[in-house]
Structure formats: C-alpha cells, structure tokens
Design an enzyme around this catalytic site. Structure first.
Site, PDB file in Angstrom:
ATOM      1  N   CYS A   1       7.787   4.140   0.147  1.00  0.00           N
ATOM      2  CA  CYS A   1       8.567   3.511   1.201  1.00  0.00           C
ATOM      3  C   CYS A   1      10.037   3.434   0.819  1.00  0.00           C
ATOM      4  O   CYS A   1      10.382   3.015  -0.279  1.00  0.00           O
ATOM      5  CB  CYS A   1       8.036   2.100   1.469  1.00  0.00           C
ATOM      6  SG  CYS A   1       6.335   2.080   2.055  1.00  0.00           S
TER       7      CYS A   1
ATOM      8  N   GLY B   1       0.794  -1.219   0.000  1.00  0.00           N
ATOM      9  CA  GLY B   1       0.000   0.000   0.000  1.00  0.00           C
ATOM     10  C   GLY B   1       0.819   1.257   0.000  1.00  0.00           C
ATOM     11  O   GLY B   1       0.291   2.337   0.228  1.00  0.00           O
ATOM     12  N   CYS B   2       2.123   1.138  -0.254  1.00  0.00           N
ATOM     13  CA  CYS B   2       2.998   2.303  -0.140  1.00  0.00           C
ATOM     14  C   CYS B   2       3.730   2.545  -1.434  1.00  0.00           C
ATOM     15  O   CYS B   2       4.293   1.623  -2.010  1.00  0.00           O
ATOM     16  CB  CYS B   2       4.011   2.092   0.989  1.00  0.00           C
ATOM     17  SG  CYS B   2       5.217   3.419   1.136  1.00  0.00           S
ATOM     18  N   GLY B   3       3.725   3.786  -1.898  1.00  0.00           N
ATOM     19  CA  GLY B   3       4.455   4.107  -3.112  1.00  0.00           C
ATOM     20  C   GLY B   3       5.740   4.856  -2.860  1.00  0.00           C
ATOM     21  O   GLY B   3       6.493   5.133  -3.787  1.00  0.00           O
TER      22      GLY B   3
END
Length: 277
Positions: A123, A119-121
C-alpha cells in the site's frame, strides 16, 4: 441481563471488549479477547517512510524485518538503533541506520503515500518499478523431507496463542530440517507477521536458511518476495498462492507450497527441495 464475566489479563497483542452474543432467541453480554490493530509509523534517520497497521507487540522484530524485506538495509548490522515511541495516535518506530544503508538516503517526496493496511504489503508504493523489484537468487539449495513440513504444519496452531484467544491473527513460523518450530510471530497482517519473524531470526543471530517458512495465510507476490529476500528455500502457505507469486518463486529458486495441510499440500515450484537429501 447478567453482567459480563471478567477475564484474566489478555495476552500481548489483544484487548478486552464487550459484545452481545445472539443465539436464536437468546442474547447475553460477554467480554471477548480481540486482536489489537494500531498505526505504526516507520522513520529512518528522522525521515518518515510508511505507516503500517499492525499488532503492537514484537515491534523491534517488526522494525528489523521490515527494514530488511523492504530493502532499506542490506544487512542487520546497518540498523544501529530502534526506538519504540508510543504516541497518542499510535506508535512510532524510529530507526537509526548506517550512512551506507539505503534507508539513510530516503527522499521524503518518494516515500509511501498511503498507510499500509494490515493485509497489505504494498500500500502506498508510488511506482510500478517499486513493486516488481528484482530479487537476489536464493543460495540455500538444500532439500527437506516432506515429513518435516507435515510436522511443522501439525504443530503450528499450538504456537499461536494470540489467534487462539482472538481468532483473527496470522502467523509466520520457522521450522528446522526436522520440522521442529523454533520461532513464531503473530500479527493481524500476514506481511507484518512474516516481517516480525524475519526480524526475530536476525535478532537471535539465526538466519532463515536451513529451515522451512510456514505461513497461516495465502502466498501473495509480496510474501514470496519477503521470503526470497530472507534467503529461505521453502515457503509453505496454508492457503493458495497467486499466479505472480508462483512465477516469482520459480525465477528466484524458491520452493513454493500452497494449501499446506496436515493431510497433504501442493508444490508449485522447485519440488526437488522437498526430497530426502
């Protein structure tokens, strides 16, 4: 307790797992379809850049879309080859890029430190400047009838077989000026789904201009950034945008739509893009 009911082979990107279903005082054991999530390592000309948690399908699209949206290549032709190599620990995507591509001059000391979660772009990005990178202005200034967006939203669920099976994946879709969905990509990560869609469009020699992007998630800063870099003029999210996403969309010339449902939606920036033209 009855034996688990066997299922047909799972769709790509899903796996079979057993579970115990509890309903009030009754329990039974079943086999369920679950979305897969594996580490996917990105390498450019032999240099490691990032490890993303992603659904292991449409990986060539993912490699190209990620490379474009991360600015590691400036045009699709700079990706000379994509080699998908399964490993014991996950999957490696080994990209060979042209010498004039930014990805050809990666410094291992400045790569991402952490894996990118599903869910992280952002990180693992080391510097604040890497987050707030300036975006090119959107050249596509055409407008679309609101009914086209409503038509695309109504049809989106029909193009999400992975989510229908598992209930845990996001989708990114491209629809034409009449709202007809042409391409859809799914992934456990919303950023990954959008990267896969961008890659699929370019692999089919079709840019994102001249249509609408619809995502089954919220519109964060990173989602707006990827859409703007792809050159689209309208991004519609099923959920809410963030304040920074709105500010970025306004400055880039992107029409940002949130809470996009069949019954209506909110237009946060550049509403002139949703007028019959």
């Amino acid at each position: 307790m009855p034996a688990p009911t066997p299922l047909s082979p799972p769709p790509a990107g899903t796996a079979l797992r057993t579970l115990q279903r509890w309903r009030e005082t009754e329990q039974d054991e079943r086999v369920d379809l679950i979305a897969e999530e594996v580490p996917v390592a990105m390498r450019y000309n032999g240099t490691a850049f990032a490890v993303m948690m992603a659904t292991p399908c449409d990986l060539e699209d993912f490699a190209l879309g990620f490379s474009l949206s991360e600015g590691l290549v400036t045009r699709p032709q700079q990706v000379l080859s994509i080699d998908v190599q399964p490993q014991l620990e996950g999957i490696e995507l080994k990209m060979t890029v042209a010498e004039d591509a930014p990805g050809a001059a990666l410094d291992p000391a400045n790569g991402r430190l952490l894996p990118g979660r599903g869910g992280c772009g952002l990180c693992g990005t080391r510097q604040l400047e890497d987050v707030l990178r300036p975006l090119p202005p959107i050249r596509d200034r055409r407008s679309y009838p609101p009914v086209a967006l409503q038509r695309a939203l109504a049809a989106l669920a029909q193009h999400q077989p992975m989510n229908a099976a598992s209930g845990s994946t996001h989708a990114a879709a491209w629809a034409d000026a009449r709202g007809r969905i042409g391409w859809v990509r799914e992934d456990v990560g919303r950023h990954n789904a959008l990267d896969k869609l961008i890659g699929a469009l370019h692999h089919n020699e079709h840019g994102s201009e001249g249509g609408l992007l619809v995502i089954s998630s919220r519109a964060s800063y990173e989602m707006v950034s990827k859409a703007a870099r792809a050159g689209t003029s309208v991004l519609a999210a099923v959920s809410a945008p963030t304040a920074l996403a709105i500010d970025l969309a306004r400055s880039a010339g992107l029409c940002l739509v949130g809470f996009a449902r069949e019954g209506g939606f909110n237009v946060y920036t550049h509403p002139e893009r949703l007028q019959a033209g």
